[in-house]
Design a protein around this motif. Structure first.
Motif, PDB file in Angstrom:
ATOM      1  N   LEU A  26       0.835  -1.198   0.000  1.00 56.11           N
ATOM      2  CA  LEU A  26       0.000   0.000   0.000  1.00 56.11           C
ATOM      3  C   LEU A  26       0.870   1.247   0.000  1.00 56.11           C
ATOM      4  CD1 LEU A  26      -2.521  -1.161   2.743  1.00 56.11           C
ATOM      5  CD2 LEU A  26      -2.879  -1.190   0.269  1.00 56.11           C
ATOM      6  N   ARG A  27       0.255   2.358  -0.392  1.00 56.92           N
ATOM      7  CA  ARG A  27       0.958   3.649  -0.426  1.00 56.92           C
ATOM      8  C   ARG A  27       0.008   4.739   0.019  1.00 56.92           C
ATOM      9  NH1 ARG A  27       4.934   6.645  -0.932  1.00 56.92           N
ATOM     10  NH2 ARG A  27       5.122   8.407  -2.306  1.00 56.92           N
ATOM     11  N   LEU A  28       0.504   5.631   0.888  1.00 52.44           N
ATOM     12  CA  LEU A  28      -0.266   6.762   1.399  1.00 52.44           C
ATOM     13  C   LEU A  28       0.302   8.048   0.824  1.00 52.44           C
ATOM     14  CD1 LEU A  28      -2.558   7.400   3.490  1.00 52.44           C
ATOM     15  CD2 LEU A  28      -0.721   7.883   5.110  1.00 52.44           C
ATOM     16  N   ALA A  29      -0.568   8.942   0.383  1.00 55.64           N
ATOM     17  CA  ALA A  29      -0.136  10.237  -0.140  1.00 55.64           C
ATOM     18  C   ALA A  29      -0.964  11.338   0.505  1.00 55.64           C
ATOM     19  CB  ALA A  29      -0.306  10.293  -1.657  1.00 55.64           C
ATOM     20  N   ALA A  30      -0.313  12.439   0.829  1.00 54.70           N
ATOM     21  CA  ALA A  30      -1.024  13.607   1.348  1.00 54.70           C
ATOM     22  C   ALA A  30      -1.769  14.253   0.190  1.00 54.70           C
ATOM     23  CB  ALA A  30      -0.038  14.590   1.966  1.00 54.70           C
ATOM     24  N   TRP A  31      -3.022  14.583   0.426  1.00 55.36           N
ATOM     25  CA  TRP A  31      -3.855  15.178  -0.625  1.00 55.36           C
ATOM     26  C   TRP A  31      -4.790  16.187   0.025  1.00 55.36           C
ATOM     27  CZ3 TRP A  31      -9.262  14.014  -1.619  1.00 55.36           C
ATOM     28  CH2 TRP A  31      -9.740  14.621  -2.785  1.00 55.36           C
ATOM     29  N   ALA A  32      -4.597  17.453  -0.289  1.00 55.43           N
ATOM     30  CA  ALA A  32      -5.383  18.539   0.303  1.00 55.43           C
ATOM     31  C   ALA A  32      -5.306  18.407   1.830  1.00 55.43           C
ATOM     32  CB  ALA A  32      -6.797  18.527  -0.224  1.00 55.43           C
ATOM     33  N   ASP A  33      -6.445  18.335   2.503  1.00 55.94           N
ATOM     34  CA  ASP A  33      -6.462  18.186   3.958  1.00 55.94           C
ATOM     35  C   ASP A  33      -6.637  16.734   4.369  1.00 55.94           C
ATOM     36  OD1 ASP A  33      -6.177  20.889   4.296  1.00 55.94           O
ATOM     37  OD2 ASP A  33      -8.309  21.272   4.553  1.00 55.94           O
ATOM     38  N   ARG A  34      -6.462  15.816   3.437  1.00 54.85           N
ATOM     39  CA  ARG A  34      -6.698  14.399   3.680  1.00 54.85           C
ATOM     40  C   ARG A  34      -5.520  13.592   3.163  1.00 54.85           C
ATOM     41  NH1 ARG A  34     -12.806  14.083   1.370  1.00 54.85           N
ATOM     42  NH2 ARG A  34     -13.796  15.230   3.048  1.00 54.85           N
ATOM     43  N   TYR A  35      -5.729  12.282   3.142  1.00 52.78           N
ATOM     44  CA  TYR A  35      -4.749  11.358   2.593  1.00 52.78           C
ATOM     45  C   TYR A  35      -5.453  10.445   1.594  1.00 52.78           C
ATOM     46  CZ  TYR A  35      -2.068  12.609   6.760  1.00 52.78           C
ATOM     47  OH  TYR A  35      -1.397  13.282   7.730  1.00 52.78           O
ATOM     48  N   THR A  36      -4.707   9.970   0.605  1.00 53.32           N
ATOM     49  CA  THR A  36      -5.223   8.916  -0.260  1.00 53.32           C
ATOM     50  C   THR A  36      -4.361   7.680  -0.036  1.00 53.32           C
ATOM     51  OG1 THR A  36      -3.871   9.656  -2.127  1.00 53.32           O
ATOM     52  CG2 THR A  36      -6.132  10.447  -2.037  1.00 53.32           C
ATOM     53  N   LEU A  37      -5.032   6.571   0.096  1.00 52.77           N
ATOM     54  CA  LEU A  37      -4.385   5.295   0.305  1.00 52.77           C
ATOM     55  C   LEU A  37      -4.647   4.458  -0.928  1.00 52.77           C
ATOM     56  CD1 LEU A  37      -2.942   3.350   2.296  1.00 52.77           C
ATOM     57  CD2 LEU A  37      -5.227   2.676   3.082  1.00 52.77           C
ATOM     58  N   SER A  38      -3.607   3.914  -1.530  1.00 52.99           N
ATOM     59  CA  SER A  38      -3.801   3.117  -2.735  1.00 52.99           C
ATOM     60  C   SER A  38      -3.030   1.812  -2.631  1.00 52.99           C
ATOM     61  CB  SER A  38      -3.361   3.893  -3.976  1.00 52.99           C
ATOM     62  OG  SER A  38      -2.031   4.317  -3.847  1.00 52.99           O
ATOM     63  N   GLY A  39      -3.551   0.825  -3.350  1.00 52.18           N
ATOM     64  CA  GLY A  39      -2.930  -0.495  -3.374  1.00 52.18           C
ATOM     65  C   GLY A  39      -2.403  -0.812  -4.750  1.00 52.18           C
ATOM     66  N   ARG A  40      -1.742  -1.930  -4.867  1.00 47.82           N
ATOM     67  CA  ARG A  40      -1.148  -2.347  -6.143  1.00 47.82           C
ATOM     68  C   ARG A  40      -2.189  -2.658  -7.203  1.00 47.82           C
ATOM     69  NH1 ARG A  40       2.980  -6.153  -3.046  1.00 47.82           N
ATOM     70  NH2 ARG A  40       4.556  -4.585  -2.579  1.00 47.82           N
ATOM     71  N   THR A  41      -3.404  -3.012  -6.773  1.00 49.19           N
ATOM     72  CA  THR A  41      -4.451  -3.374  -7.724  1.00 49.19           C
ATOM     73  C   THR A  41      -5.155  -2.157  -8.312  1.00 49.19           C
ATOM     74  OG1 THR A  41      -6.140  -3.528  -6.008  1.00 49.19           O
ATOM     75  CG2 THR A  41      -4.883  -5.540  -6.506  1.00 49.19           C
ATOM     76  N   GLY A  42      -4.813  -0.964  -7.817  1.00 51.32           N
ATOM     77  CA  GLY A  42      -5.455   0.245  -8.297  1.00 51.32           C
ATOM     78  C   GLY A  42      -6.594   0.723  -7.413  1.00 51.32           C
ATOM     79  N   ARG A  43      -6.989  -0.107  -6.459  1.00 50.10           N
ATOM     80  CA  ARG A  43      -8.025   0.321  -5.518  1.00 50.10           C
ATOM     81  C   ARG A  43      -7.467   1.424  -4.637  1.00 50.10           C
ATOM     82  NH1 ARG A  43     -10.078  -4.513  -2.203  1.00 50.10           N
ATOM     83  NH2 ARG A  43     -11.430  -2.882  -1.395  1.00 50.10           N
ATOM     84  N   SER A  44      -8.334   2.337  -4.229  1.00 50.79           N
ATOM     85  CA  SER A  44      -7.874   3.419  -3.363  1.00 50.79           C
ATOM     86  C   SER A  44      -8.982   3.837  -2.414  1.00 50.79           C
ATOM     87  CB  SER A  44      -7.409   4.614  -4.193  1.00 50.79           C
ATOM     88  OG  SER A  44      -8.485   5.150  -4.921  1.00 50.79           O
ATOM     89  N   ALA A  45      -8.593   4.587  -1.395  1.00 51.06           N
ATOM     90  CA  ALA A  45      -9.528   5.098  -0.406  1.00 51.06           C
ATOM     91  C   ALA A  45      -9.042   6.461   0.052  1.00 51.06           C
ATOM     92  CB  ALA A  45      -9.620   4.152   0.784  1.00 51.06           C
ATOM     93  N   VAL A  46      -9.980   7.328   0.380  1.00 50.36           N
ATOM     94  CA  VAL A  46      -9.649   8.616   0.972  1.00 50.36           C
ATOM     95  C   VAL A  46      -9.705   8.437   2.483  1.00 50.36           C
ATOM     96  CG1 VAL A  46     -10.357  11.018   1.240  1.00 50.36           C
ATOM     97  CG2 VAL A  46     -10.539   9.906  -0.990  1.00 50.36           C
ATOM     98  N   VAL A  47      -8.649   8.878   3.150  1.00 49.46           N
ATOM     99  CA  VAL A  47      -8.544   8.757   4.601  1.00 49.46           C
ATOM    100  C   VAL A  47      -8.509  10.169   5.171  1.00 49.46           C
ATOM    101  CG1 VAL A  47      -7.168   7.837   6.493  1.00 49.46           C
ATOM    102  CG2 VAL A  47      -7.263   6.611   4.321  1.00 49.46           C
ATOM    103  N   ASP A  48      -9.473  10.478   6.025  1.00 46.26           N
ATOM    104  CA  ASP A  48      -9.566  11.834   6.577  1.00 46.26           C
ATOM    105  C   ASP A  48      -8.484  12.148   7.601  1.00 46.26           C
ATOM    106  OD1 ASP A  48     -11.799  12.673   5.101  1.00 46.26           O
ATOM    107  OD2 ASP A  48     -13.144  11.628   6.464  1.00 46.26           O
ATOM    108  N   HIS A  49      -8.067  11.151   8.363  1.00 47.63           N
ATOM    109  CA  HIS A  49      -7.054  11.357   9.395  1.00 47.63           C
ATOM    110  C   HIS A  49      -6.355  10.023   9.661  1.00 47.63           C
ATOM    111  CE1 HIS A  49      -9.920   9.499  12.166  1.00 47.63           C
ATOM    112  NE2 HIS A  49     -10.819  10.284  11.606  1.00 47.63           N
ATOM    113  N   LEU A  50      -5.224  10.083  10.317  1.00 51.45           N
ATOM    114  CA  LEU A  50      -4.434   8.870  10.525  1.00 51.45           C
ATOM    115  C   LEU A  50      -5.125   7.858  11.428  1.00 51.45           C
ATOM    116  CD1 LEU A  50      -0.792  10.234  10.703  1.00 51.45           C
ATOM    117  CD2 LEU A  50      -1.990   9.182   8.784  1.00 51.45           C
ATOM    118  N   GLY A  51      -6.071   8.295  12.240  1.00 49.78           N
ATOM    119  CA  GLY A  51      -6.831   7.359  13.063  1.00 49.78           C
ATOM    120  C   GLY A  51      -7.656   6.393  12.233  1.00 49.78           C
ATOM    121  N   ALA A  52      -8.004   6.799  11.023  1.00 50.35           N
ATOM    122  CA  ALA A  52      -8.790   5.949  10.125  1.00 50.35           C
ATOM    123  C   ALA A  52      -7.911   5.159   9.152  1.00 50.35           C
ATOM    124  CB  ALA A  52      -9.776   6.817   9.338  1.00 50.35           C
TER     125      ALA A  52
END
Length: 79
Positions: A26-52
Motif C-alpha cells: 500500500l501507499r499513502l499520499a497527502a492530498w489537500a487536507d486528507r490522505y489517499t491510500l492506494s494499493g497495487r491493484t489500483g483500488r484506493s480510499a480517501v482517509v480523513d485522518h491517521l486514526g482511520a
C-alpha cells in the motif's frame, strides 16, 4: 513535527507511514487536507485522518495490517 506548514507535516506523516504500508503493498499520499491510500491493484480510499488509516489499509490489503506486529518491526529494522 511542529515545524513546517500543515501540508508539509502531512507529507512527512505519510512518508513515515509508507515505511510500514509498503510492506503490505500500500501507499499513502497527502492530498489537500486528507490522505489517499492506494494499493497495487489500483483500488484506493480517501482517509480523513491517521486514526482511520489502519482500518482502511486492512480493507484494501484484504488482511490484517498491524504496524506493531513483531515481523513488521523486524522487517523495518532490517532495512
Amino acid at each position: 513535527m511542529s515545524s513546517g506548514t500543515p501540508q508539509a507535516q502531512r507529507r512527512a506523516r505519510a512518508s513515515a507511514a509508507n515505511r510500514i504500508l509498503g510492506l503490505y503493498g500500500l501507499r499513502l499520499a497527502a492530498w489537500a487536507d486528507r490522505y489517499t491510500l492506494s494499493g497495487r491493484t489500483g483500488r484506493s480510499a480517501v482517509v480523513d485522518h491517521l486514526g482511520a488509516l489502519w482500518p482502511a489499509a486492512e480493507r484494501l490489503a484484504g488482511r490484517p495490517c498491524d504496524p506493531l506486529d513483531p515481523a513488521i518491526i523486524a522487517a523495518l529494522e532490517a532495512r
